[in-house]
Design an enzyme around this catalytic site. Structure first.
Site, PDB file in Angstrom:
ATOM      1  N   ALA A   1       3.640  -7.225  -3.488  1.00 33.41           N
ATOM      2  CA  ALA A   1       2.893  -7.123  -2.239  1.00 33.41           C
ATOM      3  C   ALA A   1       3.198  -8.344  -1.364  1.00 33.41           C
ATOM      4  O   ALA A   1       3.760  -9.331  -1.812  1.00 33.41           O
ATOM      5  CB  ALA A   1       1.397  -7.046  -2.535  1.00 33.41           C
TER       6      ALA A   1
ATOM      7  N   GLY B   1       3.325  -5.170  -7.105  1.00 34.58           N
ATOM      8  CA  GLY B   1       3.337  -3.936  -6.322  1.00 34.58           C
ATOM      9  C   GLY B   1       4.669  -3.226  -6.367  1.00 34.58           C
ATOM     10  O   GLY B   1       4.726  -1.993  -6.222  1.00 34.58           O
TER      11      GLY B   1
ATOM     12  N   GLU C   1       4.471  -1.228  -9.481  1.00 30.72           N
ATOM     13  CA  GLU C   1       3.487  -0.167  -9.267  1.00 30.72           C
ATOM     14  C   GLU C   1       4.097   0.963  -8.432  1.00 30.72           C
ATOM     15  O   GLU C   1       3.860   2.149  -8.707  1.00 30.72           O
ATOM     16  CB  GLU C   1       2.237  -0.736  -8.597  1.00 30.72           C
ATOM     17  CG  GLU C   1       1.425  -1.620  -9.529  1.00 30.72           C
ATOM     18  CD  GLU C   1       0.196  -2.226  -8.867  1.00 30.72           C
ATOM     19  OE1 GLU C   1      -0.913  -2.027  -9.376  1.00 30.72           O
ATOM     20  OE2 GLU C   1       0.363  -2.901  -7.830  1.00 30.72           O
TER      21      GLU C   1
ATOM     22  N   GLU D   1       0.332 -10.374 -11.455  1.00 36.47           N
ATOM     23  CA  GLU D   1      -0.816 -10.642 -10.569  1.00 36.47           C
ATOM     24  C   GLU D   1      -1.818 -11.625 -11.172  1.00 36.47           C
ATOM     25  O   GLU D   1      -2.489 -12.362 -10.442  1.00 36.47           O
ATOM     26  CB  GLU D   1      -1.531  -9.326 -10.232  1.00 36.47           C
ATOM     27  CG  GLU D   1      -0.818  -8.456  -9.224  1.00 36.47           C
ATOM     28  CD  GLU D   1       0.183  -7.504  -9.850  1.00 36.47           C
ATOM     29  OE1 GLU D   1       0.642  -6.579  -9.168  1.00 36.47           O
ATOM     30  OE2 GLU D   1       0.522  -7.690 -11.054  1.00 36.47           O
TER      31      GLU D   1
END
Length: 688
Positions: free
Chosen positions: A63, A104, A107, A127
């Site tokens: 992210a 991310g 993911e 994370e």
């Protein structure tokens, strides 16, 4: 086609190429065109399969951290929206992973039906290192691909794994041998032609079956991992989220994951850990080094085969850099090399190192008692006795044999590097490289820039520090540099606290409750009381209690007695009535009446002076910025990462509160360590 997302056709396979330099972070300006492209391709009857690939050096690295806590983070389409969209696409979707698919990025890849990786790819969910958990299905999808226990270990540790391990775990479906995108297109075409039902990861429960039937093994593994959390919320939340993936339906587990993510990202621990993430990157921006060419370092010399020298040597050979270790006698070399081999053998027995890797590292080590054998080294680091006369003797020998352009470094933790350099005819080659013990484990490396250190020598030290896995912070010259100078300020009132009524165990408990791995008196015992005793004597200073302990031969863990007792070789501290009696005796000699000392007073008289000294260090230009100090203290001294380092914590504590406390204790004691730094006063006034 946009500036960030392009779509090309390879027959009936659509290739969606993401291009958001430098690391393809999932910023809003990337998410918007990606969602549009995926929606259009899902409805396009001419497209049989979709490949998701990335331009540049890496797949989506994660992210966009700069959007955390801003409206953009949650603005549609969010990453969970993209993952949910991929879940609905019936035609096969394939992620083509190169470089790193982290957070991310993984993911997003796990929301595709399949994943093809190149041989050098790494995947992970780091994370937890930012004080959060995967917030877009990572804790729910990874257990379905890799199994809950493998997922638990990856998510709670945050450590990435390589392509082959990911293949064995079921996270990726194929490791490409040739061109990655071509391999992914071929894989997608084959899946489309097979006519098979392409099951979204969210609907795969087979790897959860064993844990659903019996949670005991999972819970035991989670309990072990959570023991290492040390007051951090994110590892505990990660473990619970993976457990939810086992016991709850997918959508409910996903909802709870998202709730936990939003709670954590808004908390002070995540703010602190994100601060450290950026602080490490800021520390790499060394003033005056822009455009400086680095000297090449292909071979290293280390003078001293003791605990520090041996650890420094291991740091370099672990990175594949050959090292020649010099000692005065063969017996000292024998002892040093035996310790190095023992350390590697322990790693082999634990399974963290292969026997072949141990052998290759030992082969990179050579030994000598002759300075002339260091003549071909590009960097020579001395790790000898901490006395200026000894340093001058060593550097005097080095400048005679070291080749032109070789960097001469001192591992001194206190001494004046300018004075060391002034004793040579090549001060431009001299700098400090202050490793922390154990040097092969601790991440911090204080690189001390002397007045005449050449930019290319400094650049080389920074570059090689990164190569050997250290976190380098460039500092200026003063007694103790950044870390030990502040450590001195932190401990300035330690004896006063004991004389006025506190106990070593009480002070240490305040520190461990705060989040430190150990308190100051435990730390003194671990380091050896004789070291600070010798340093005090060299400066004409005294410490009534610590000096008395040293005079009794109580040097800490090495002698089984210090501020505490260590029975039968144990490292567990046990309070000693003899120390209590000694403190009472010193108290009576000074006519001090013992009183109750509370937790807040201990904090104010230890951490506030440390923060104050840090502010003065920045004012003097010893550190380039206050965030550099936070990097030093979290990587080298055990300051709790959930509090972001001393300077960041001071902001959380409130600068007005810190300055008020400093002024109060300055009025009561008159001690300079409490005189508030001007920059702190300015910040307190600005906040008022």
């Amino acid at each position: 086609m946009t500036n960030f997302v392009g779509v090309t056709r390879n027959g009936d396979v659509a290739v969606v190429l993401l291009d958001n330099p430098p690391v393809n972070a999932l910023s809003l300006h990337l998410r918007e065109p990606l969602a549009k492209a995926l929606g259009e391709l899902s409805d396009d009857a001419g497209v049989a399969a979709i490949v998701l690939a990335c331009a540049g050096r890496t797949f989506v690295s994660g992210a966009d951290i700069t959007e955390f806590g801003t409206p953009k983070q949650l603005q549609s389409p969010s990453l969970p929206d993209l993952c949910a969209l991929l879940d609905t696409i019936a035609k096969p979707t394939v992620a083509a992973v190169h470089g790193t698919a982290l957070g991310g990025g993984l993911e997003l890849a796990m929301s595709c039906h399949y994943r093809v990786a190149d041989a050098g790819a790494k995947v992970g969910l780091p994370e937890v290192k930012l004080g959060i958990l995967p917030g877009s299905g990572g804790t729910v999808r990874l257990p379905r691909l890799a199994g809950p226990e493998k997922a638990l270990k990856m998510i709670v540790s945050g450590a990435p794994i390589g392509a082959q391990e990911a293949l064995a775990a079921g996270i990726v479906d194929e490791v490409a041998q040739g061109d990655l995108v071509e391999a992914a297109v071929a894989f997608a075409r084959q899946k489309a032609a097979s006519g098979a039902n392409h099951v979204p990861v969210r609907n795969r429960d087979e790897k959860l079956a064993a844990a659903k039937a019996d949670l005991s093994a999972f819970d035991a593994a989670a309990a072990e991992l959570k023991k290492k959390a040390r007051g951090l919320d994110a590892p505990v939340a990660c473990a619970q989220a993976v457990r939810n993936a086992i016991v709850l339906p997918f959508d409910e587990a996903l909802r709870k994951e998202r709730e936990a993510f939003l709670t954590l990202v808004a908390g002070t621990q995540s703010r602190a850990q994100r601060h450290l993430f950026f602080a490490e990157r800021e520390a790499a921006k060394v003033p005056g080094l822009a455009g400086a060419k680095s000297r090449d370092i292909r071979k290293v010399g280390v003078i001293g085969a003791g605990t520090m020298g041996g650890g420094i040597a291991m740091s370099f050979v672990n990175a594949g850099i050959p090292v020649t270790v010099l000692e005065m006698t063969d017996a000292a070399l024998d002892r040093g090399f035996a310790t190095i081999e023992k350390n590697y053998s322990v790693s082999v027995s634990r399974g963290s190192l292969k026997e072949a890797d141990k052998a290759s590292r030992m082969q990179l080590l050579s030994r000598t008692t002759d300075y002339a054998d260091l003549a071909d080294c590009d960097l020579i680091i001395e790790a000898v006795f901490e006395e200026m006369s000894v340093k001058h003797e060593v550097f005097g020998k080095l400048e005679k044999i070291a080749k032109e352009g070789a960097i001469l470094a001192s591992n001194t933790s206190y001494l004046d590097v300018n004075e060391i350099a002034a004793g040579t005819n090549r001060p431009a080659d001299v700098l400090g490289m202050h490793f922390f013990s154990p040097a092969n484990v601790m991440k911090l490396l204080e690189i001390v820039r002397a007045e005449k250190t050449a930019p290319d020598a400094l650049a080389a030290a920074v570059a090689v520090a990164r190569k050997i896995g250290k976190v380098p912070v460039v500092v200026g010259v003063c007694h103790g540099f950044v870390g030990n100078r502040m450590l001195g300020a932190r401990g300035a009132e330690s004896e006063a606290l004991l004389l006025e009524g506190a106990t070593p165990a009480q002070v240490d408990k305040v520190f461990t409750d705060f989040g430190w791995p150990m308190g100051p008196f435990q730390m003194h015992d671990l380091a050896g009381l004789d070291i600070s005793w010798r340093n005090r004597k060299s400066r004409g200073e005294t410490a009534a209690i610590a000096d008395a302990l040293c005079e009794q031969g109580r040097f800490g863990q090495k002698t089984g007695r210090g501020f505490y007792i260590y029975e039968n070789g144990s490292r567990t501290p046990v309070s000693d009535p003899e120390v209590t009696t000694l403190i009472e005796q010193k108290r009576r000699e000074r006519g001090i009446q013992a009183r109750e000392i509370g937790e807040q007073e201990i904090i104010e008289r230890t951490l506030y002076p440390m923060i104050n000294e840090g502010a003065k260090i920045v004012e003097e230009g010893i550190a380039a910025r206050s965030s550099d100090i936070d990097v030093v203290w979290t990587n080298g001294y055990g300051f709790p990462i959930g509090k972001g380092g001393p300077m960041f914590w001071a902001e959380l504590e409130g600068m007005s509160k810190v300055v008020e406390g400093l002024r109060r204790w300055h009025e009561r004691t008159g001690k300079p360590v409490y005189a508030p730094a001007q920059s702190l006063v300015g910040k307190a006034q600005a906040a008022a």
